[in-house]
Design an enzyme around this catalytic site. Structure first.
Site, PDB file in Angstrom:
ATOM      1  N   GLU A  55     -44.943 -40.688  35.679  1.00 14.20           N
ATOM      2  CA  GLU A  55     -44.375 -40.759  34.334  1.00 14.20           C
ATOM      3  C   GLU A  55     -43.559 -42.039  34.175  1.00 14.20           C
ATOM      4  OE1 GLU A  55     -40.635 -38.674  33.432  1.00 14.20           O
ATOM      5  OE2 GLU A  55     -41.148 -37.360  35.112  1.00 14.20           O
ATOM      6  N   LYS A 190     -34.666 -27.957  38.253  1.00  9.27           N
ATOM      7  CA  LYS A 190     -33.242 -28.089  38.569  1.00  9.27           C
ATOM      8  C   LYS A 190     -32.517 -26.759  38.426  1.00  9.27           C
ATOM      9  CE  LYS A 190     -32.773 -32.993  37.555  1.00  9.27           C
ATOM     10  NZ  LYS A 190     -32.105 -34.042  36.768  1.00  9.27           N
TER      11      LYS A 190
END
Length: 343
Positions: A55, A190
């Protein structure tokens, strides 16, 4: 003209209608949008060589210039050193690049926050207006699939945010994983996210969540979240076989390949995780809610670690790239031995 069977292995929805070469890059015009390939990416697609998508949001929005460009080059070179072609995906002047040369990476890095953050929702608008865009996980997955790339490496995926029952804040990464057959190699999600709800959402979307040499879903800097994965693979060969089987079966959803943080990053990862716990406690004590939660947490974690969270994040991405490279090499070898695995 290149067809899917004998050309660059593009998806059926992206049958190319013409091909031309330029000095630094090659262009395929699909029925939907132009894709610009660097020569090394085009060659890897043509020959079936190991290939990994990356990305570009981490370049434009993840850190300041010139550290962002240096990090992007280091990650790409890490893949090349292992015999894998990197394909950083981004948009410049409305052209979607699958692979970026040094000048393009430099330009993207200098644009920084002036570059639009592009998810699936934003892709058409940025291309139509001939703007510059950095792709998130969802847009990178979409373009990688359009280009015929089966593996994508990133730091971690988005998920269901804490307080989503009020804010409805659910990452587009999850819906993209439910409809795009790309394997995302990452360190899970996360711990600032609602991980149980994230895994429930992925299950509803039909997404295979595989643990790489683990039975636990990794929580970014925490190797064990205590939440089970849907399957386990013990090495690059097993991971490649999973990707190939999913492709052969025509399963339209993606795969999350969760890679636990390695032992050599455990100390600095523990510092960041402790800061995360403190930030979460402060967030609850101060009554922060809804879509204000994630910005508050990220800012506070960076403050508590004195900026060390970024350095640890980069190290984590590089570790994921090492695993992704091994899987890419194994997948390319498998598909060359067994043409049926390419279907």
């Amino acid at each position: 003209v290149w067809a899917q069977s004998g050309g660059l292995g593009l998806s059926a929805l992206a049958t190319p209608v013409f091909w031309r070469e330029a000095s630094e890059e090659r262009f395929i015009m699909t029925r939907f949008l132009p894709l610009s390939y660097t020569p090394e990416v085009a060659e890897a697609l043509r020959t079936g060589g190991p290939l990994v998508a990356l990305e570009s949001t981490i370049i434009s929005h993840g850190m300041p210039y010139p550290q962002n460009v240096q990090t992007a080059q280091e990650v790409e070179n890490l893949l090349r050193e292992r015999g894998v072609t990197p394909a950083t995906i981004g948009i410049l002047d409305g052209v979607v690049h699958v692979g970026m040369g040094p000048q393009q990476l430099e330009r993207l890095g200098k644009l920084g926050l002036a570059c639009k953050k592009v998810s699936r929702r934003d892709l058409a608008a940025v291309v139509a207006a001939r703007q510059n865009g950095a792709t998130t996980v969802s847009a990178t997955m979409m373009i990688a699939h359009l280009a015929g790339i089966q593996l994508f490496v990133t730091g971690g995926i988005g998920g269901v945010h804490r307080g989503a029952e009020e804010s409805w804040d659910v990452s587009a990464d999850l819906t993209e994983l439910g409809r795009t057959p790309v394997c995302v190699v990452c360190a899970g999600a996360k711990s600032i996210l609602d991980l149980p709800k994230t895994l429930e959402y992925l299950e509803t979307q039909g997404v295979c969540v595989a643990g790489y040499r683990t039975d636990d879903f990794p929580a970014f800097f925490t190797p064990h979240s205590g939440l089970p994965v849907s399957c386990r693979v013990d090495g690059p060969g097993e991971a490649a076989a999973l990707v190939a089987a999913q492709r052969q079966l025509g399963v339209s959803s993606g795969i999350v390949l969760g890679v636990p943080v390695p032992d050599d990053l455990a100390a600095e990862a523990a510092v960041v995780e402790e800061a995360t716990r403190k930030a979460l406690a402060e967030c609850e004590a101060q009554g922060v809610k809804g879509n204000e939660v994630t910005p508050f947490l990220l800012k506070r974690i960076n403050e508590l670690t004195g900026g060390e969270s970024l350095r640890a994040n980069i190290a984590l991405v590089k570790n994921n790239c090492k695993v992704g490279a091994e899987v890419a090499v194994a997948l390319a070898a498998l598909q060359k031995r067994s043409p049926a695995a390419k279907l």
